[in-house]
Design a protein around this motif. Structure first.
Motif, PDB file in Angstrom:
ATOM      1  N   THR A 184      11.346  31.065  -4.248  1.00 44.27           N
ATOM      2  CA  THR A 184      11.244  29.868  -3.414  1.00 44.27           C
ATOM      3  C   THR A 184      11.359  30.274  -1.943  1.00 44.27           C
ATOM      4  OG1 THR A 184      13.634  29.402  -3.496  1.00 44.27           O
ATOM      5  CG2 THR A 184      12.252  28.429  -5.216  1.00 44.27           C
TER       6      THR A 184
ATOM      7  N   GLN B 272       8.283  21.733  -9.414  1.00 41.86           N
ATOM      8  CA  GLN B 272       8.695  23.084  -9.799  1.00 41.86           C
ATOM      9  C   GLN B 272       8.428  23.342 -11.283  1.00 41.86           C
ATOM     10  OE1 GLN B 272      11.595  25.523  -7.900  1.00 41.86           O
ATOM     11  NE2 GLN B 272      12.765  23.716  -7.285  1.00 41.86           N
TER      12      GLN B 272
ATOM     13  N   THR C   5      15.640  24.418  -8.977  1.00 33.14           N
ATOM     14  CA  THR C   5      14.952  25.693  -9.204  1.00 33.14           C
ATOM     15  C   THR C   5      15.420  26.319 -10.510  1.00 33.14           C
ATOM     16  OG1 THR C   5      14.682  26.064  -6.826  1.00 33.14           O
ATOM     17  CG2 THR C   5      14.553  27.997  -8.265  1.00 33.14           C
TER      18      THR C   5
END
Length: 272
Positions: A12, A83, A134
């Motif tokens: 990321t 994501q 994430t």
């Protein structure tokens, strides 16, 4: 032959700085990259230049120039569905997921009693909730893999080891990431997935050295500067490769006995 030939790394915050450098370094070692960056303004209270879509395009070019394959998209780590879709598409394209670098984050400055509500909540939402999203998006793909030498590195900060003045929201977020990394390390140890956090101090990035509010702390708020000094006057700012060297080590077989660790890359600042 590269150290990470055939492996896939999810990163990321890849448009520039640490994230871009990690992507290039892993590509040179044979890994495919799956990455994202908001590539635009995150909050109106940050006082360093925002990454751009052009920065993200340049990362793609540099990774490909290094011989790597990359799937990169512009998006926000606070968007879990985004994501999850990126992870699914990355696994479909490259066949697997081996490593995760939770790197994206923001910083704002101000005395605790003078911070706006947005200055506190935005930093916690990006740095903590965004990092959790994430992990939520990527860990199922890691668990579905072959369980060889998979790993996660969470980018905390020296401010996640030693609370810093004029950084209440940032320090709170980075201490939270330190605890999150330890929790996930314990949860994933039975699955042979290692989890560690790294703790940089000053790094040669736009956020690290191009922040006008940071300069104000050193020039106008001298009563607080003693908390920001390091042991290494000869080496005050880490290079991008200093940070990537640590990340590559923590994701390599050479660190197979290391999990749940907090690795400072801070020129001794956390000990001052």
């Amino acid at each position: 032959m590269g150290q990470f030939d055939g492996q896939v790394v999810y990163i990321t915050g890849i448009a520039r700085g640490q994230g871009r450098n990690h992507a290039i370094r892993f590509a040179r070692e044979g890994a495919a990259i799956v990455g994202l960056d908001i590539a635009g303004p995150v909050a109106d209270h940050t006082t360093y230049p925002a990454a751009t879509a052009e920065d993200l395009e340049e990362t793609v070019r540099l990774v490909e120039e290094a011989g790597g394959k990359i799937l990169a998209r512009q998006g926000d780590i606070r968007d879990l569905a985004f994501q999850e879709q990126l992870v699914a598409d990355g696994v479909q394209q490259f066949g697997r997921l081996d490593h995760v670098i939770a790197n994206a984050g923001i910083l704002t400055w101000g005395l605790t009693w003078e911070l706006s509500e947005a200055q506190f909540t935005d930093v916690l939402d990006v740095n903590v909730t965004g990092t959790w999203k994430t992990l939520r998006a990527t860990i199922p793909a890691l668990l579905a893999g072959e369980r060889r030498s998979q790993s996660i590195v969470i980018v905390s900060s020296v401010a996640g080891l030693k609370a810093m003045p004029v950084q209440a929201s940032y320090s709170a977020s980075k201490f939270a990431l330190t605890g999150m990394a330890q929790t996930v390390a314990k949860e994933l140890a039975p699955h042979r997935i290692r989890v560690n956090s790294i703790h940089p101090y000053a790094v040669d990035t736009p956020m690290g050295v191009g922040d006008s509010s940071a300069m104000r702390v050193f020039t106008e708020m001298g009563e607080y500067t003693r908390y920001f000094i390091s042991m290494m006057d000869d080496y005050p700012v880490a290079t991008l490769d200093d940070i990537s060297d640590a990340v590559l080590y923590l994701m390599s077989p050479q660190s197979r006995a290391i999990t749940g660790m907090q690795m400072p890359i801070d020129m001794g600042n956390s000990k001052v």
